[in-house]
Design a protein around this motif. Structure first.
Motif, PDB file in Angstrom:
ATOM      1  N   GLU A  38      -1.311  -2.674   2.275  1.00  0.00           N
ATOM      2  CA  GLU A  38      -2.534  -2.273   1.597  1.00  0.00           C
ATOM      3  C   GLU A  38      -2.753  -0.765   1.725  1.00  0.00           C
ATOM      4  O   GLU A  38      -3.156  -0.098   0.762  1.00  0.00           O
ATOM      5  CB  GLU A  38      -3.724  -3.032   2.189  1.00  0.00           C
ATOM      6  CG  GLU A  38      -5.089  -2.639   1.625  1.00  0.00           C
ATOM      7  CD  GLU A  38      -5.218  -2.935   0.143  1.00  0.00           C
ATOM      8  OE1 GLU A  38      -6.183  -2.411  -0.470  1.00  0.00           O
ATOM      9  OE2 GLU A  38      -4.375  -3.678  -0.420  1.00  0.00           O
ATOM     10  N   ALA A  39      -2.486  -0.206   2.919  1.00  0.00           N
ATOM     11  CA  ALA A  39      -2.620   1.244   3.115  1.00  0.00           C
ATOM     12  C   ALA A  39      -1.652   2.002   2.214  1.00  0.00           C
ATOM     13  O   ALA A  39      -2.003   3.034   1.631  1.00  0.00           O
ATOM     14  CB  ALA A  39      -2.373   1.597   4.575  1.00  0.00           C
ATOM     15  N   LYS A  40      -0.419   1.472   2.056  1.00  0.00           N
ATOM     16  CA  LYS A  40       0.569   2.121   1.183  1.00  0.00           C
ATOM     17  C   LYS A  40       0.132   2.032  -0.273  1.00  0.00           C
ATOM     18  O   LYS A  40       0.295   2.985  -1.047  1.00  0.00           O
ATOM     19  CB  LYS A  40       1.937   1.483   1.357  1.00  0.00           C
ATOM     20  CG  LYS A  40       3.047   2.185   0.572  1.00  0.00           C
ATOM     21  CD  LYS A  40       4.382   1.554   0.826  1.00  0.00           C
ATOM     22  CE  LYS A  40       5.499   2.338   0.126  1.00  0.00           C
ATOM     23  NZ  LYS A  40       5.255   2.496  -1.324  1.00  0.00           N
ATOM     24  N   ARG A  41      -0.458   0.890  -0.652  1.00  0.00           N
ATOM     25  CA  ARG A  41      -0.929   0.739  -2.031  1.00  0.00           C
ATOM     26  C   ARG A  41      -2.016   1.770  -2.348  1.00  0.00           C
ATOM     27  O   ARG A  41      -2.003   2.411  -3.409  1.00  0.00           O
ATOM     28  CB  ARG A  41      -1.473  -0.679  -2.236  1.00  0.00           C
ATOM     29  CG  ARG A  41      -1.883  -0.976  -3.678  1.00  0.00           C
ATOM     30  CD  ARG A  41      -2.648  -2.277  -3.767  1.00  0.00           C
ATOM     31  NE  ARG A  41      -3.952  -2.185  -3.100  1.00  0.00           N
ATOM     32  CZ  ARG A  41      -5.026  -1.578  -3.636  1.00  0.00           C
ATOM     33  NH1 ARG A  41      -4.945  -1.011  -4.839  1.00  0.00           N
ATOM     34  NH2 ARG A  41      -6.161  -1.537  -2.967  1.00  0.00           N
ATOM     35  N   ILE A  42      -2.970   1.942  -1.412  1.00  0.00           N
ATOM     36  CA  ILE A  42      -4.044   2.916  -1.616  1.00  0.00           C
ATOM     37  C   ILE A  42      -3.480   4.336  -1.685  1.00  0.00           C
ATOM     38  O   ILE A  42      -3.869   5.140  -2.531  1.00  0.00           O
ATOM     39  CB  ILE A  42      -5.085   2.799  -0.484  1.00  0.00           C
ATOM     40  CG1 ILE A  42      -5.792   1.439  -0.572  1.00  0.00           C
ATOM     41  CG2 ILE A  42      -6.098   3.941  -0.550  1.00  0.00           C
ATOM     42  CD1 ILE A  42      -6.728   1.172   0.593  1.00  0.00           C
ATOM     43  N   SER A  43      -2.520   4.650  -0.787  1.00  0.00           N
ATOM     44  CA  SER A  43      -1.904   5.977  -0.780  1.00  0.00           C
ATOM     45  C   SER A  43      -1.176   6.253  -2.094  1.00  0.00           C
ATOM     46  O   SER A  43      -1.286   7.343  -2.667  1.00  0.00           O
ATOM     47  CB  SER A  43      -0.944   6.102   0.401  1.00  0.00           C
ATOM     48  OG  SER A  43      -0.300   7.351   0.399  1.00  0.00           O
ATOM     49  N   ASP A  44      -0.444   5.267  -2.581  1.00  0.00           N
ATOM     50  CA  ASP A  44       0.277   5.434  -3.852  1.00  0.00           C
ATOM     51  C   ASP A  44      -0.698   5.618  -5.013  1.00  0.00           C
ATOM     52  O   ASP A  44      -0.440   6.402  -5.934  1.00  0.00           O
ATOM     53  CB  ASP A  44       1.177   4.221  -4.105  1.00  0.00           C
ATOM     54  CG  ASP A  44       2.350   4.150  -3.134  1.00  0.00           C
ATOM     55  OD1 ASP A  44       2.635   5.185  -2.496  1.00  0.00           O
ATOM     56  OD2 ASP A  44       2.964   3.066  -3.013  1.00  0.00           O
ATOM     57  N   ALA A  45      -1.826   4.886  -4.968  1.00  0.00           N
ATOM     58  CA  ALA A  45      -2.821   5.009  -6.034  1.00  0.00           C
ATOM     59  C   ALA A  45      -3.438   6.408  -6.050  1.00  0.00           C
ATOM     60  O   ALA A  45      -3.672   6.986  -7.113  1.00  0.00           O
ATOM     61  CB  ALA A  45      -3.920   3.955  -5.847  1.00  0.00           C
ATOM     62  N   ILE A  46      -3.673   6.958  -4.852  1.00  0.00           N
ATOM     63  CA  ILE A  46      -4.212   8.329  -4.762  1.00  0.00           C
ATOM     64  C   ILE A  46      -3.209   9.329  -5.325  1.00  0.00           C
ATOM     65  O   ILE A  46      -3.563  10.226  -6.096  1.00  0.00           O
ATOM     66  CB  ILE A  46      -4.575   8.662  -3.304  1.00  0.00           C
ATOM     67  CG1 ILE A  46      -5.753   7.801  -2.833  1.00  0.00           C
ATOM     68  CG2 ILE A  46      -4.906  10.142  -3.150  1.00  0.00           C
ATOM     69  CD1 ILE A  46      -6.074   7.934  -1.360  1.00  0.00           C
ATOM     70  N   LEU A  50      -3.747  11.789  -8.571  1.00  0.00           N
ATOM     71  CA  LEU A  50      -3.567  13.244  -8.493  1.00  0.00           C
ATOM     72  C   LEU A  50      -2.562  13.718  -9.521  1.00  0.00           C
ATOM     73  O   LEU A  50      -2.759  14.753 -10.177  1.00  0.00           O
ATOM     74  CB  LEU A  50      -3.123  13.646  -7.081  1.00  0.00           C
ATOM     75  CG  LEU A  50      -4.171  13.491  -5.972  1.00  0.00           C
ATOM     76  CD1 LEU A  50      -3.542  13.771  -4.607  1.00  0.00           C
ATOM     77  CD2 LEU A  50      -5.344  14.431  -6.203  1.00  0.00           C
ATOM     78  N   ASN A  51      -1.460  12.981  -9.673  1.00  0.00           N
ATOM     79  CA  ASN A  51      -0.454  13.342 -10.682  1.00  0.00           C
ATOM     80  C   ASN A  51      -1.030  13.241 -12.086  1.00  0.00           C
ATOM     81  O   ASN A  51      -0.754  14.084 -12.951  1.00  0.00           O
ATOM     82  CB  ASN A  51       0.773  12.440 -10.551  1.00  0.00           C
ATOM     83  CG  ASN A  51       1.610  12.774  -9.333  1.00  0.00           C
ATOM     84  OD1 ASN A  51       1.654  13.927  -8.901  1.00  0.00           O
ATOM     85  ND2 ASN A  51       2.271  11.775  -8.758  1.00  0.00           N
ATOM     86  N   ARG A  52      -1.853  12.198 -12.333  1.00  0.00           N
ATOM     87  CA  ARG A  52      -2.460  12.032 -13.648  1.00  0.00           C
ATOM     88  C   ARG A  52      -3.387  13.202 -13.977  1.00  0.00           C
ATOM     89  O   ARG A  52      -3.365  13.740 -15.091  1.00  0.00           O
ATOM     90  CB  ARG A  52      -3.242  10.724 -13.693  1.00  0.00           C
ATOM     91  CG  ARG A  52      -3.762  10.357 -15.084  1.00  0.00           C
ATOM     92  CD  ARG A  52      -4.717   9.183 -15.014  1.00  0.00           C
ATOM     93  NE  ARG A  52      -5.925   9.514 -14.266  1.00  0.00           N
ATOM     94  CZ  ARG A  52      -6.931  10.254 -14.760  1.00  0.00           C
ATOM     95  NH1 ARG A  52      -6.863  10.723 -16.010  1.00  0.00           N
ATOM     96  NH2 ARG A  52      -7.975  10.515 -14.028  1.00  0.00           N
TER      97      ARG A  52
END
Length: 507
Positions: A38-46, A50-52
Motif C-alpha cells: 500500500e505504501a508503494k502504491r501511494i508513492s507510485d501515485a505521487i 508529479l510527472n503528469r
C-alpha cells in the motif's frame, strides 16, 4: 561460514531497519507485506501525479513569474496580500483567524514598547538602570524609532505621575498575552516560553522582532489548531471556527485592558515621552493603536485593510500561485502566475542581502519581472541589522545591484517607491529630507519635490548601470487597496505585453 558481504549487510543500519521482525508469525508477515504494498502504491501515485503536472506544464502556456524584492519592512508581504486579495479573495479571507492573532500580537507589542519606554523614563528620573524594569524588553522593537541608537546621552523625559505607574501595572497582563500569542504563531521547538514568558521574551528581544519561516506554513498550522474547535468543518471560514466563549482566548484580556490602552495612547505626557524618544509607532507596519476600540472588541473579525496593515516578519522564500483574470490583451499566458516573496533579512555574516547570495540564484534566472519595493519614507531611519546604514541609502544600493545583475538582463524591472503616505506626513510635520540625504540640498521640503528627486535618483542609477532599459516606476502606498490594485493591473499588462513581444506575438 558467514561471508564478508553478509557481515557488512548485517551491520548496515538500513538493512536492520527494513528487516522483518524476529519470530514474525505468518499473519504478521502478510499484514506487513500488505502495508508495504500500500505504501508503494501511494508513492507510485505521487510520482505519477508529479510527472503528469510536469508534462502538463511543458505542454501548456509557460507560467509568468514575478519576484518581490526589497529590504525588510519595504512592503513585499503587503504587495503579495494585494495579489491574493485581487485574484484569490476566497483563500485570502479563509485566513482571517490567523491574521486576527497577528493583529492582536501587533497591538500588544506596540503597547509593550510604550511600557518599556515608561520604565526607561522612570528609571532615568530616579538614576536607576532601565534593566530593573519588572517588564521584560519587548520583542517588537520595530515600533520604536528606527533612527535611535543604543547608548545615547541622557534625555529630558517628562515626569511620570503615580497614575501613570498604576496604569502601567494594570496593563501588565498583556505580557502574558504576548507570550501566549507568540506560542501560537511560532512552530513547536522554535521558542520555549516559560509560564511568565519573561526569560525567553528577553532573548527574543535580542533578535529584534518575532519572525516566521515562510516554508513552515504557520497559517495552515494555526488553522488546523482551530479546526479542532470547528469539528472538522473544512468548508467554513477559519473565523467561524473560533470558540468565542473560550476564556483562554487572548481577546478576553485585550478587551479587559481596552480602556487602559486607549487612555495610554491618548495621554499627552506619554505622547511627549514618545516625542523625546523619537518613537513614531504610527509610521510603522502593524500599527493599530488608533483603532483599539474596534480591534479589542469581544468578537473582533479583521477587515481586509486590517490584514494588509498587519505585520509579521517572514524569512525565506515563499511561492504563491494565482489564476489571473484574462487581461485586455486576451492572452491565455496571463492565466497562470507565480509570485515569489523573498524575505528581506540580511546575512549576519556577509552583511549582504540574502537574495544576492548563491542560494537564491535559481529564483532569478527565469523570472519575467521583478517588483522592487523601496520604502522612501524611511529616509530618517537606519537598518536594524546595521545601525550605521541609512535605510534609503541602502535601497539605492540594492537597486543598483539589481539593475546591474548579469542574471537579470532580460527581466522586466518594476520599481515601487512605497509608503508615499508616510513620506507626505513626515515632510508636512517638518522632518527635512535634506538633513538625512545630503545630495537633496536645500530643495523644497514638500512631497512633490522630494518624490520627483527620488524618482530621478533611482532612474539615474538604472541608466548608469543598465543602459537604456525601460524604467517602470510607480508611487505606491500598498496598504491602499484601491490605488494598489490599479497599479498592479497596469504592471500585469506591461509584463504580459513584454512577454508576448519576446514571443513575437505582438509588435
Amino acid at each position: 561460514m558467514v561471508s564478508k558481504r553478509q557481515r557488512v549487510a548485517e551491520d548496515d543500519p538500513l538493512t536492520r531497519a527494513i528487516a522483518p521482525p524476529p519470530n514474525e508469525t505468518l499473519a504478521e508477515r502478510e499484514q506487513r507485506i500488505s502495508a508495504e504494498q500500500e505504501a508503494k502504491r501511494i508513492s507510485d501515485a505521487i510520482d505519477e501525479e508529479l510527472n503528469r503536472q510536469r508534462i502538463t506544464e511543458k505542454k501548456g502556456p509557460k507560467a509568468i513569474k514575478i519576484l518581490l524584492l526589497g529590504q525588510s519592512e519595504s512592503g513585499k508581504s503587503t504587495t503579495l496580500k494585494n495579489f491574493q486579495l485581487m485574484h484569490s479573495p476566497k483563500a485570502f479571507r479563509t485566513e482571517k483567524a490567523s491574521w486576527r492573532a497577528v493583529i492582536q500580537l501587533n497591538v500588544v507589542q506596540s503597547v509593550h514598547a510604550i511600557l518599556d519606554l515608561m520604565s526607561k523614563a522612570h528609571a532615568s528620573s530616579h538614576g536607576l538602570s532601565s534593566s530593573s524594569s519588572p517588564h521584560p524588553p519587548s520583542s517588537s522593537t520595530h515600533v520604536t524609532s528606527p533612527s535611535s541608537r543604543p547608548g545615547t546621552a541622557h534625555k529630558d523625559y517628562p515626569p511620570l505621575t503615580a497614575e501613570h505607574l498604576k496604569l502601567k501595572m494594570r496593563l501588565a497582563p498583556l505580557i502574558q498575552v504576548e507570550a501566549a500569542l507568540i506560542r501560537k504563531l511560532l512552530p513547536p521547538g522554535q521558542v520555549d516560553l516559560t509560564a511568565s514568558g519573561h526569560a525567553n521574551l528577553s532573548a527574543l528581544a535580542l533578535q529584534q522582532e518575532i519572525s516566521v519561516n515562510s516554508n513552515v506554513g504557520w497559517k495552515g498550522a494555526f488553522n488546523r489548531l482551530l479546526s479542532t474547535v470547528g469539528n472538522g468543518r473544512d468548508s467554513c471560514e477559519s473565523i467561524d471556527m473560533i470558540d468565542w466563549s473560550d476564556p483562554e482566548d487572548p481577546g478576553v484580556v485585550l478587551h479587559a485592558c481596552s480602556e487602559d490602552m486607549i487612555r495610554l495612547w491618548a495621554d499627552p505626557i506619554i505622547r511627549k515621552l514618545m516625542e523625546v524618544e523619537k518613537m513614531r509607532p504610527e509610521e510603522m507596519a502593524g500599527f493599530f493603536l488608533d483603532a483599539l476600540d474596534r480591534v479589542t472588541s469581544p468578537k473582533y473579525i479583521p477587515t481586509d485593510d486590517d490584514i494588509l496593515r498587519a505585520r509579521l516578519k517572514t524569512l525565506g522564500v515563499s511561492e504563491h500561485r494565482f489564476q489571473m483574470k484574462t487581461g485586455p490583451l486576451g492572452s491565455s499566458m496571463s492565466h497562470d502566475w507565480r509570485v515569489f516573496d523573498v524575505g528581506g533579512q540580511r546575512s549576519l555574516v556577509s552583511k549582504e542581502p540574502l537574495f544576492f547570495s548563491p542560494a537564491w540564484v535559481p529564483y532569478f534566472d527565469d523570472m519575467n519581472a521583478i517588483i522592487f519595493l523601496a520604502p522612501i519614507s524611511c529616509f530618517d531611519q537606519v537598518l536594524q541589522e546595521d545601525p550605521s546604514v541609512n535605510r534609503l541609502a541602502d535601497s539605492f544600493l540594492l537597486w543598483k545591484n539589481i539593475v546591474s545583475h548579469p542574471l537579470l538582463k532580460k527581466t522586466d524591472l518594476v520599481l515601487f517607491l512605497n509608503k508615499c503616505d508616510i513620506l507626505r506626513a513626515k515632510l508636512a510635520s517638518g522632518i527635512r529630507l535634506g538633513d538625512y540625504i545630503t545630495s537633496y540640498g536645500n530643495r523644497p521640503n514638500d512631497f512633490e519635490s522630494a518624490s520627483t528627486y527620488l524618482k530621478k535618483k533611482f532612474a539615474g542609477l538604472m541608466k548608469e548601470h543598465a543602459g537604456d532599459r525601460p524604467f517602470y516606476c510607480h508611487f505606491t502606498s500598498v496598504t491602499d487597496t484601491k490605488s494598489t490594485s490599479l497599479i498592479l493591473e497596469n504592471v500585469q499588462d506591461v509584463i504580459i505585453r513584454d512577454n508576448l513581444k519576446r514571443s513575437a506575438l505582438v509588435g
